[in-house]
Design a protein around this motif. Structure first.
Motif, mmCIF file in Angstrom:
data_model
loop_
_atom_site.group_PDB
_atom_site.id
_atom_site.type_symbol
_atom_site.label_atom_id
_atom_site.label_comp_id
_atom_site.label_asym_id
_atom_site.label_seq_id
_atom_site.Cartn_x
_atom_site.Cartn_y
_atom_site.Cartn_z
ATOM 1 N N GLU A 109 -18.717 -5.136 -11.799
ATOM 2 C CA GLU A 109 -17.498 -5.345 -10.646
ATOM 3 C C GLU A 109 -16.548 -6.115 -11.411
ATOM 4 O OE1 GLU A 109 -18.915 -7.242 -7.192
ATOM 5 O OE2 GLU A 109 -20.094 -5.491 -6.602
ATOM 6 N N GLU A 110 -16.974 -7.121 -12.218
ATOM 7 C CA GLU A 110 -15.892 -7.941 -13.144
ATOM 8 C C GLU A 110 -15.323 -7.197 -14.091
ATOM 9 O OE1 GLU A 110 -18.138 -11.539 -14.766
ATOM 10 O OE2 GLU A 110 -18.853 -12.155 -12.774
ATOM 11 N N LYS A 111 -16.041 -6.187 -14.918
ATOM 12 C CA LYS A 111 -15.436 -5.426 -15.833
ATOM 13 C C LYS A 111 -14.324 -4.447 -15.036
ATOM 14 C CE LYS A 111 -17.304 -7.246 -19.312
ATOM 15 N NZ LYS A 111 -16.497 -7.904 -20.215
ATOM 16 N N GLU A 112 -14.610 -3.863 -13.907
ATOM 17 C CA GLU A 112 -14.059 -3.049 -13.123
ATOM 18 C C GLU A 112 -12.609 -3.874 -12.865
ATOM 19 O OE1 GLU A 112 -16.414 -1.428 -10.111
ATOM 20 O OE2 GLU A 112 -17.036 0.026 -11.467
ATOM 21 N N SER A 113 -12.730 -4.833 -12.518
ATOM 22 C CA SER A 113 -11.458 -5.595 -11.952
ATOM 23 C C SER A 113 -10.670 -5.907 -13.352
ATOM 24 C CB SER A 113 -12.017 -6.685 -11.317
ATOM 25 O OG SER A 113 -10.873 -7.773 -11.014
ATOM 26 N N GLU A 114 -11.209 -6.238 -14.535
ATOM 27 C CA GLU A 114 -10.551 -6.483 -15.716
ATOM 28 C C GLU A 114 -9.896 -5.122 -16.077
ATOM 29 O OE1 GLU A 114 -13.019 -8.157 -18.630
ATOM 30 O OE2 GLU A 114 -13.714 -9.840 -17.328
ATOM 31 N N ASN A 130 -22.841 -7.199 -10.741
ATOM 32 C CA ASN A 130 -21.705 -8.232 -10.736
ATOM 33 C C ASN A 130 -20.832 -8.104 -11.906
ATOM 34 O OD1 ASN A 130 -22.578 -9.118 -8.287
ATOM 35 N ND2 ASN A 130 -23.919 -11.005 -9.178
ATOM 36 N N GLU A 152 -3.090 -1.977 -14.693
ATOM 37 C CA GLU A 152 -1.577 -2.353 -14.306
ATOM 38 C C GLU A 152 -0.740 -2.928 -15.453
ATOM 39 O OE1 GLU A 152 -2.980 -5.147 -11.196
ATOM 40 O OE2 GLU A 152 -3.647 -3.379 -9.812
ATOM 41 N N LEU A 177 -8.744 -2.847 -14.260
ATOM 42 C CA LEU A 177 -7.751 -2.438 -13.092
ATOM 43 C C LEU A 177 -6.563 -3.308 -13.528
ATOM 44 C CD1 LEU A 177 -6.720 -0.953 -10.780
ATOM 45 C CD2 LEU A 177 -7.536 -2.908 -9.339
ATOM 46 N N GLU A 178 -6.993 -4.482 -13.798
ATOM 47 C CA GLU A 178 -5.796 -5.453 -14.322
ATOM 48 C C GLU A 178 -5.291 -4.853 -15.586
ATOM 49 O OE1 GLU A 178 -5.209 -10.077 -15.627
ATOM 50 O OE2 GLU A 178 -6.875 -9.391 -14.223
#
Length: 73
Positions: free
Chosen positions: A40-45, A37, A51, A47-48
């Motif tokens: 996943e949070e770090k990957e999302s961060e 989990n 961007e 990606l953000e």
């Protein structure tokens, strides 16, 4: 100590060890799930952030183009 008593002790020891290992296994499963989990949070961060970097790069290119236009290049 007779053989039956020794066997019972061995069985009890094995059962205790088995229960300890089951408990440890469950704890490790929970830890693994928590780690997944967090990943996943770090990957999302990440990606953000990528961007946002891409947007900033576009802004910098626009500013550079304006500066070049002002300087007549």
């Amino acid at each position: 100590m007779d053989l039956l008593t020794k066997l019972n002790e061995k069985i009890e020891t094995l059962l205790k060890k088995y229960e300890e290992l089951q408990k440890e296994n469950e704890e490790l499963k929970i830890e693994l799930e928590n780690t997944k989990n967090q990943l996943e949070e770090k990957e999302s961060e990440l990606l953000e952030c990528k961007e946002q970097m891409a947007l900033k790069e576009l802004e910098l290119e626009e500013v550079l183009a304006k500066i070049e236009a002002i300087l007549g290049k």
